[in-house]
Design an enzyme around this catalytic site. Structure first.
Site, short mmCIF file in Angstrom:
data_model
loop_
_atom_site.label_atom_id
_atom_site.label_comp_id
_atom_site.label_asym_id
_atom_site.label_seq_id
_atom_site.Cartn_x
_atom_site.Cartn_y
_atom_site.Cartn_z
N THR A 121 -7.28 -2.35 9.82
CA THR A 121 -6.33 -3.25 9.16
C THR A 121 -5.98 -4.40 10.08
O THR A 121 -6.03 -4.26 11.31
CB THR A 121 -5.04 -2.51 8.75
OG1 THR A 121 -4.22 -3.40 7.97
CG2 THR A 121 -4.24 -2.05 9.94
N ASN A 122 -5.62 -5.52 9.48
CA ASN A 122 -5.07 -6.66 10.22
C ASN A 122 -3.56 -6.76 10.00
O ASN A 122 -2.94 -7.70 10.49
CB ASN A 122 -5.74 -7.97 9.78
CG ASN A 122 -7.19 -8.03 10.21
OD1 ASN A 122 -7.49 -7.88 11.38
ND2 ASN A 122 -8.09 -8.26 9.26
N ASN A 123 -2.98 -5.83 9.27
CA ASN A 123 -1.57 -5.87 8.91
C ASN A 123 -0.74 -5.17 9.99
O ASN A 123 -0.73 -3.95 10.06
CB ASN A 123 -1.37 -5.20 7.53
CG ASN A 123 0.05 -5.29 7.03
OD1 ASN A 123 1.00 -5.26 7.80
ND2 ASN A 123 0.20 -5.39 5.73
N LYS A 128 1.71 -2.45 8.95
CA LYS A 128 1.12 -1.12 8.71
C LYS A 128 0.83 -0.41 10.02
O LYS A 128 1.03 0.80 10.13
CB LYS A 128 -0.16 -1.26 7.87
CG LYS A 128 0.10 -1.64 6.42
CD LYS A 128 -1.17 -1.67 5.61
CE LYS A 128 -0.89 -2.00 4.15
NZ LYS A 128 -2.11 -2.03 3.34
N ASP A 188 -5.46 1.94 1.69
CA ASP A 188 -5.15 0.94 0.69
C ASP A 188 -3.99 1.49 -0.12
O ASP A 188 -3.97 2.68 -0.48
CB ASP A 188 -6.36 0.64 -0.21
CG ASP A 188 -6.24 -0.73 -0.87
OD1 ASP A 188 -5.53 -1.61 -0.33
OD2 ASP A 188 -6.85 -0.93 -1.93
N LYS A 218 12.77 5.87 5.89
CA LYS A 218 11.65 5.55 4.99
C LYS A 218 10.59 6.64 5.06
O LYS A 218 10.02 7.04 4.04
CB LYS A 218 11.06 4.18 5.34
CG LYS A 218 9.94 3.75 4.41
CD LYS A 218 9.40 2.37 4.76
CE LYS A 218 8.24 1.99 3.85
NZ LYS A 218 7.66 0.69 4.18
N HIS A 268 5.00 7.25 0.89
CA HIS A 268 3.64 7.50 0.43
C HIS A 268 2.64 7.45 1.59
O HIS A 268 1.75 8.29 1.69
CB HIS A 268 3.26 6.44 -0.62
CG HIS A 268 3.65 5.05 -0.19
ND1 HIS A 268 4.98 4.66 -0.14
CD2 HIS A 268 2.94 3.99 0.24
CE1 HIS A 268 5.04 3.41 0.31
NE2 HIS A 268 3.82 2.99 0.55
#
Length: 193
Positions: free
Chosen positions: A8-10, A13, A69, A172, A177
Protein backbone atom coordinates in the site's frame (compact mmCIF):
# COMPACT_ATOMS: atom_id res chain seq x y z
CA UNK A 1 10.03 -13.00 13.44
CA UNK A 2 8.15 -12.94 10.12
CA UNK A 3 8.73 -10.08 7.68
CA UNK A 4 6.03 -8.95 5.27
CA UNK A 5 5.88 -6.24 2.65
CA UNK A 6 2.62 -4.29 2.94
CA UNK A 7 1.42 -3.48 -0.59
CA UNK A 8 0.00 0.00 0.00
CA UNK A 9 0.96 3.63 -0.45
CA UNK A 10 -1.62 4.73 2.14
CA UNK A 11 0.29 5.85 5.25
CA UNK A 12 -2.95 5.93 7.28
CA UNK A 13 -3.38 2.19 6.63
CA UNK A 14 0.27 1.52 7.50
CA UNK A 15 -0.12 3.36 10.82
CA UNK A 16 -3.34 1.49 11.63
CA UNK A 17 -1.86 -1.92 10.72
CA UNK A 18 1.20 -1.23 12.88
CA UNK A 19 -1.03 -0.71 15.95
CA UNK A 20 -2.66 -4.10 15.29
CA UNK A 21 0.13 -6.34 14.11
CA UNK A 22 2.29 -6.56 17.24
CA UNK A 23 6.01 -7.10 17.61
CA UNK A 24 6.43 -10.62 16.17
CA UNK A 25 5.78 -9.48 12.61
CA UNK A 26 7.86 -6.85 10.87
CA UNK A 27 5.96 -4.81 8.28
CA UNK A 28 7.93 -3.21 5.45
CA UNK A 29 6.18 -0.44 3.55
CA UNK A 30 6.49 -0.05 -0.21
CA UNK A 31 8.55 3.07 0.40
CA UNK A 32 10.95 1.12 2.65
CA UNK A 33 11.12 -1.61 -0.02
CA UNK A 34 12.13 1.04 -2.58
CA UNK A 35 8.96 0.61 -4.63
CA UNK A 36 7.20 3.73 -5.85
CA UNK A 37 4.31 2.66 -8.02
CA UNK A 38 0.59 3.25 -7.81
CA UNK A 39 -0.84 -0.27 -7.89
CA UNK A 40 -3.94 -0.51 -10.11
CA UNK A 41 -7.30 -1.54 -8.65
CA UNK A 42 -9.09 -2.43 -11.90
CA UNK A 43 -11.44 -5.13 -10.62
CA UNK A 44 -15.06 -5.07 -9.48
CA UNK A 45 -14.54 -6.98 -6.23
CA UNK A 46 -12.48 -6.27 -3.12
CA UNK A 47 -11.11 -9.82 -3.31
CA UNK A 48 -9.73 -9.37 -6.85
CA UNK A 49 -8.24 -5.94 -6.09
CA UNK A 50 -6.52 -7.27 -2.96
CA UNK A 51 -5.07 -10.13 -5.02
CA UNK A 52 -3.93 -7.69 -7.72
CA UNK A 53 -2.02 -5.56 -5.22
CA UNK A 54 -0.29 -8.44 -3.40
CA UNK A 55 0.52 -10.22 -6.68
CA UNK A 56 2.10 -7.15 -8.30
CA UNK A 57 4.35 -6.51 -5.31
CA UNK A 58 5.21 -10.20 -4.88
CA UNK A 59 6.29 -10.33 -8.54
CA UNK A 60 8.48 -7.24 -8.04
CA UNK A 61 10.09 -8.34 -4.77
CA UNK A 62 9.82 -12.12 -4.54
CA UNK A 63 9.06 -11.59 -0.85
CA UNK A 64 6.10 -12.53 1.35
CA UNK A 65 3.53 -9.78 0.81
CA UNK A 66 0.14 -8.76 2.06
CA UNK A 67 -2.33 -6.20 0.81
CA UNK A 68 -5.81 -5.20 1.71
CA UNK A 69 -8.78 -3.68 -0.02
CA UNK A 70 -11.60 -2.13 1.95
CA UNK A 71 -15.02 -0.96 0.89
CA UNK A 72 -17.88 0.82 2.61
CA UNK A 73 -21.16 -0.82 1.60
CA UNK A 74 -24.33 1.23 2.20
CA UNK A 75 -27.54 -0.82 2.09
CA UNK A 76 -29.82 1.99 0.83
CA UNK A 77 -27.37 2.69 -2.04
CA UNK A 78 -27.29 -0.96 -3.18
CA UNK A 79 -23.84 -1.49 -1.72
CA UNK A 80 -22.25 1.74 -2.95
CA UNK A 81 -19.56 2.95 -2.80
CA UNK A 82 -18.20 -0.59 -2.27
CA UNK A 83 -15.18 -1.42 -4.37
CA UNK A 84 -15.09 2.21 -5.57
CA UNK A 85 -14.87 3.63 -2.02
CA UNK A 86 -11.52 5.42 -2.45
CA UNK A 87 -12.49 6.94 -5.82
CA UNK A 88 -16.23 7.41 -5.22
CA UNK A 89 -16.19 11.11 -6.15
CA UNK A 90 -13.36 10.87 -8.69
CA UNK A 91 -9.83 9.70 -9.38
CA UNK A 92 -8.23 12.26 -7.04
CA UNK A 93 -9.29 10.15 -3.99
CA UNK A 94 -10.58 13.10 -1.93
CA UNK A 95 -11.89 11.95 1.47
CA UNK A 96 -14.09 15.05 1.77
CA UNK A 97 -15.52 14.80 -1.76
CA UNK A 98 -16.33 11.12 -1.16
CA UNK A 99 -18.12 11.91 2.11
CA UNK A 100 -20.05 14.78 0.53
CA UNK A 101 -21.20 12.60 -2.38
CA UNK A 102 -22.30 9.79 -0.04
CA UNK A 103 -24.24 12.09 2.30
CA UNK A 104 -25.88 13.85 -0.67
CA UNK A 105 -26.95 10.55 -2.25
CA UNK A 106 -28.38 9.29 1.05
CA UNK A 107 -30.13 12.59 1.76
CA UNK A 108 -32.66 12.22 4.58
CA UNK A 109 -33.14 8.49 3.99
CA UNK A 110 -33.81 6.87 7.37
CA UNK A 111 -32.32 3.52 6.21
CA UNK A 112 -28.65 4.23 7.03
CA UNK A 113 -27.32 0.71 7.69
CA UNK A 114 -23.85 0.14 6.29
CA UNK A 115 -20.79 -2.00 6.78
CA UNK A 116 -17.08 -1.77 6.21
CA UNK A 117 -15.60 -4.88 4.63
CA UNK A 118 -11.86 -5.59 4.41
CA UNK A 119 -10.19 -8.33 2.41
CA UNK A 120 -6.55 -9.10 3.22
CA UNK A 121 -4.58 -10.97 0.57
CA UNK A 122 -1.43 -12.69 1.82
CA UNK A 123 1.08 -14.23 -0.55
CA UNK A 124 3.10 -16.57 1.66
CA UNK A 125 5.89 -18.53 -0.01
CA UNK A 126 4.16 -18.13 -3.37
CA UNK A 127 0.66 -19.18 -2.30
CA UNK A 128 -2.26 -16.79 -1.72
CA UNK A 129 -4.50 -16.79 1.37
CA UNK A 130 -7.40 -14.39 1.95
CA UNK A 131 -8.95 -13.15 5.20
CA UNK A 132 -12.13 -11.08 5.64
CA UNK A 133 -13.17 -8.62 8.33
CA UNK A 134 -16.58 -6.93 8.58
CA UNK A 135 -17.79 -4.09 10.80
CA UNK A 136 -21.53 -3.37 10.79
CA UNK A 137 -22.81 0.12 11.54
CA UNK A 138 -24.72 3.15 10.34
CA UNK A 139 -24.02 6.31 8.35
CA UNK A 140 -24.37 9.43 10.50
CA UNK A 141 -26.42 12.42 9.36
CA UNK A 142 -23.32 14.63 9.47
CA UNK A 143 -19.58 14.43 10.10
CA UNK A 144 -18.16 14.23 13.61
CA UNK A 145 -14.60 13.86 14.85
CA UNK A 146 -11.25 14.56 13.24
CA UNK A 147 -9.30 11.32 13.73
CA UNK A 148 -8.94 8.48 11.25
CA UNK A 149 -9.36 8.82 7.50
CA UNK A 150 -11.74 8.11 4.65
CA UNK A 151 -15.34 7.69 5.75
CA UNK A 152 -14.48 7.53 9.48
CA UNK A 153 -16.26 10.85 10.31
CA UNK A 154 -19.64 9.49 9.13
CA UNK A 155 -19.45 5.81 10.15
CA UNK A 156 -20.81 4.78 13.57
CA UNK A 157 -20.09 1.11 14.34
CA UNK A 158 -22.81 -1.01 15.92
CA UNK A 159 -22.35 -0.95 19.68
CA UNK A 160 -21.10 2.64 19.83
CA UNK A 161 -22.58 6.12 19.59
CA UNK A 162 -19.33 7.62 18.32
CA UNK A 163 -18.04 7.81 14.78
CA UNK A 164 -14.70 6.15 13.99
CA UNK A 165 -13.25 9.68 13.67
CA UNK A 166 -14.17 10.40 17.33
CA UNK A 167 -12.30 7.33 18.58
CA UNK A 168 -8.71 6.71 19.57
CA UNK A 169 -6.95 3.99 17.59
CA UNK A 170 -7.43 1.62 20.55
CA UNK A 171 -11.20 2.29 20.58
CA UNK A 172 -11.48 1.91 16.82
CA UNK A 173 -9.62 -1.41 16.94
CA UNK A 174 -12.35 -2.82 19.22
CA UNK A 175 -14.73 -2.64 16.21
CA UNK A 176 -12.49 -2.39 13.17
CA UNK A 177 -13.04 -4.47 10.05
CA UNK A 178 -9.33 -4.11 9.29
CA UNK A 179 -8.42 -5.36 12.78
CA UNK A 180 -10.66 -8.43 12.33
CA UNK A 181 -9.05 -9.35 8.99
CA UNK A 182 -5.51 -8.70 10.24
CA UNK A 183 -6.17 -10.78 13.39
CA UNK A 184 -6.84 -13.75 11.09
CA UNK A 185 -3.61 -12.99 9.21
CA UNK A 186 -1.69 -12.94 12.51
CA UNK A 187 -3.29 -16.24 13.60
CA UNK A 188 -2.22 -17.81 10.31
CA UNK A 189 1.37 -16.54 10.63
CA UNK A 190 1.65 -17.75 14.22
CA UNK A 191 1.01 -21.26 12.97
CA UNK A 192 3.85 -21.07 10.45
CA UNK A 193 7.35 -22.32 11.32
Amino acid sequence: MHTLVFATNNQHKVDEINTIIGENIRVITLKEAGIEIDIPEPHDTLEANATEKSSVIHQLTGKNVFSEDTGLEVIALNGEPGVKSARYAGEEKSFQANIDKLLNKLGDNTQRDARFRTIVSLIWHGKEYQFEGICEGKIALSQTGDSGFGYDPIFIPTGSNKSFAEMSMEEKNQFSHRKKAVAQLIDFLQQQP
